[in-house]
Design an enzyme around this catalytic site. Sequence first.
Site, PDB file in Angstrom:
ATOM      1  N   ARG A 287       0.779  -1.248   0.000  1.00 51.13           N
ATOM      2  CA  ARG A 287       0.000   0.000   0.000  1.00 51.13           C
ATOM      3  C   ARG A 287       0.802   1.285   0.000  1.00 51.13           C
ATOM      4  NH1 ARG A 287      -4.850  -1.375   4.037  1.00 51.13           N
ATOM      5  NH2 ARG A 287      -5.559  -3.022   2.652  1.00 51.13           N
ATOM      6  N   HIS A 348      -6.042   5.693   6.653  1.00 50.60           N
ATOM      7  CA  HIS A 348      -6.757   4.430   6.846  1.00 50.60           C
ATOM      8  C   HIS A 348      -6.361   3.697   8.119  1.00 50.60           C
ATOM      9  CE1 HIS A 348      -8.878   0.812   5.644  1.00 50.60           C
ATOM     10  NE2 HIS A 348      -7.774   0.102   5.631  1.00 50.60           N
ATOM     11  N   ARG A 383       1.742  -1.738   7.224  1.00 45.77           N
ATOM     12  CA  ARG A 383       0.970  -2.946   7.554  1.00 45.77           C
ATOM     13  C   ARG A 383       0.623  -3.751   6.300  1.00 45.77           C
ATOM     14  NH1 ARG A 383      -4.832  -3.864   7.877  1.00 45.77           N
ATOM     15  NH2 ARG A 383      -4.927  -1.828   6.888  1.00 45.77           N
TER      16      ARG A 383
HETATM   17  C1  SIN Z   1      -9.366  -3.361   2.227  1.00 43.38           C
HETATM   18  O1  SIN Z   1     -10.355  -4.089   2.122  1.00 43.38           O
HETATM   19  O2  SIN Z   1      -8.761  -2.924   1.257  1.00 43.38           O
HETATM   20  C2  SIN Z   1      -8.892  -2.988   3.593  1.00 43.38           C
HETATM   21  C3  SIN Z   1      -8.273  -4.137   4.249  1.00 43.38           C
HETATM   22  C4  SIN Z   1      -7.263  -3.681   5.251  1.00 43.38           C
HETATM   23  O3  SIN Z   1      -7.089  -2.494   5.460  1.00 43.38           O
HETATM   24  O4  SIN Z   1      -6.586  -4.550   5.804  1.00 43.38           O
END
Ligand code: SIN
Length: 553
Positions: A287, A348, A383
């Site tokens: 990410r 997030h 993460r």
């Molecule tokens: C997502 O569904 O993309 C989020 C999952 C997460 O943040 O682990």
Amino acid sequence: MSIEKDFIIIGSGVAGLTFALKVCKFGSVGIITKDALEESATKYAQGGIASVMAKDDSFELHVQDTIETGRGLCHEDFVRIACSEGPARISELIGLGAQFDRVRGAEFDLGQEGGHSKRRILHAHDLTGWEIERTLIEAVHAQDNIEIFEHHMAIDLITRARLDEKVESGSNEDEALGLYVLNHLTQKVETMVGRVILMATGGAGKVYLYTSNPDTATGDGIALAYRAGAKIANMEFFQFHPTCLFHPKAKSFLISETVRGEGGILRLQNGDTFMENYHSLGCLAPRDVVARAIDYEMKKSGDDYVLLDATHLEGYRIRERFPNIYKTCLEFGFDMSREPVPVVPAAHYMCGGLVVDPNGQTNIKRLFASGEVCFSGLHGANRLASNSLLEGLVLSHRAVEKAVALFKDSREEISTVQLIPEWDSGSAVDSDESVVVSHNWDEIRRLMWNYVGIVRSTKRLKRAESRIKLLLEEIHEYYWNFKITKDTLELRNIAITAQLIIQGAMTRKESRGLHYNLNFPESDDVNWKKDTIFQSTPHQLTTQTNLRIVTHE
Ligand code: SIN
């Protein structure tokens, strides 16, 4: 009059409810939650839980993927624990009634997300969090030893150091004894006394202007624990989810990474793909890489968003696998089976947090933490997707044995309860200027977005540092002059959490994982392959906190 419980849990997501269900066999439990019981980040988790379930997968691969994504800062001991204990915790959830999707009723239908080398994401369509929360709530309601305090917000922890000036806060002699809580239906402050306290308040996405998090994510646990002398680590690593719906009314609605896992493609507005220029895994890169690439491309083109294209997938498969995402996008005017959807990154997940050992114990005796609020070492500098529900399940389970032992030890000891004073609001009066709260809140969220976002620089961080200092002074004054409300408490918590993020980012003189500073664009393993840890200076309940770096481990 105070309320006494053996175990007090602050927060009602996966971490809090899991712990509640296990400790209620040993003593009385109180769950404090500032909204309705189900209103936690867990409820909104879409993707799922990462765990080794497939024959072609192994714990070693899950460990390696977690460590690779964490960019050198994961604590390998806890990574191994979380990966290897995951399947047993998931079996327990299934035993309680949780239903994860299966292929023709047999094997699990495992999803794929960024950074995973295998399919290992258990899910319940795209409403995995809700399925888990529903299951745990049903189980909690079936217990008669658990009392739920909805619409109650923790104000401050009561620790031994705050009652006895010979004990230094956060030292080995310090321990958590209870907390003051605002019942915001009655506006009364209640005193709660407990033998063990679990902090499970979740994250702090509301520190930023745009976030996928629910309104409850205001860093409460971080701020409370920090004020009480707990150690807080790695706050500079705030994860931005690459794909939230771009629409003025969508409140950064999350479009799960599993959409890309099923083949969704990121495109610029002109239709060009771009992720292949940034990482060999393309749209399924970790990410930090994807969010930064989108940020870079948006700044280069001046566009407000990029596109997530799933139109080449079969329409029925999209509607079946992602019913909630499909329906929500449709409500905002986008049929994702027919047209690409506009997306942007948004705050997030908080990878740093309240430092705990592998059993969830903090540096303050009797204070435990689990879930997003804690720092167990699992996530490192970034993460791995869907490792968070796993962390909450594993750590809350592991905390039980230690917590129960402490509770048994303390049966007589806690007669100190008599010494705990009732809350005194002094000469505080009702506020005549609530606009101060909303204005400061807005300013913090904007400055964090603009100066402490996906790409940082030393100049921007310095600006943020001086602004937050002034805002904290103003908030502090306001806090003590006027009667407290949920809004003032959240504002104070947001400001302290923001300050910790800024200080973490200022301290780390390199770029790594989720922390990218234009002035230090490279990782520096020689000097910075370590955690940044902050602890407040010793203080009494009424004094302001100052940051003190205790160590970089
Ligand atoms: C997502 O569904 O993309 C989020 C999952 C997460 O943040 O682990």
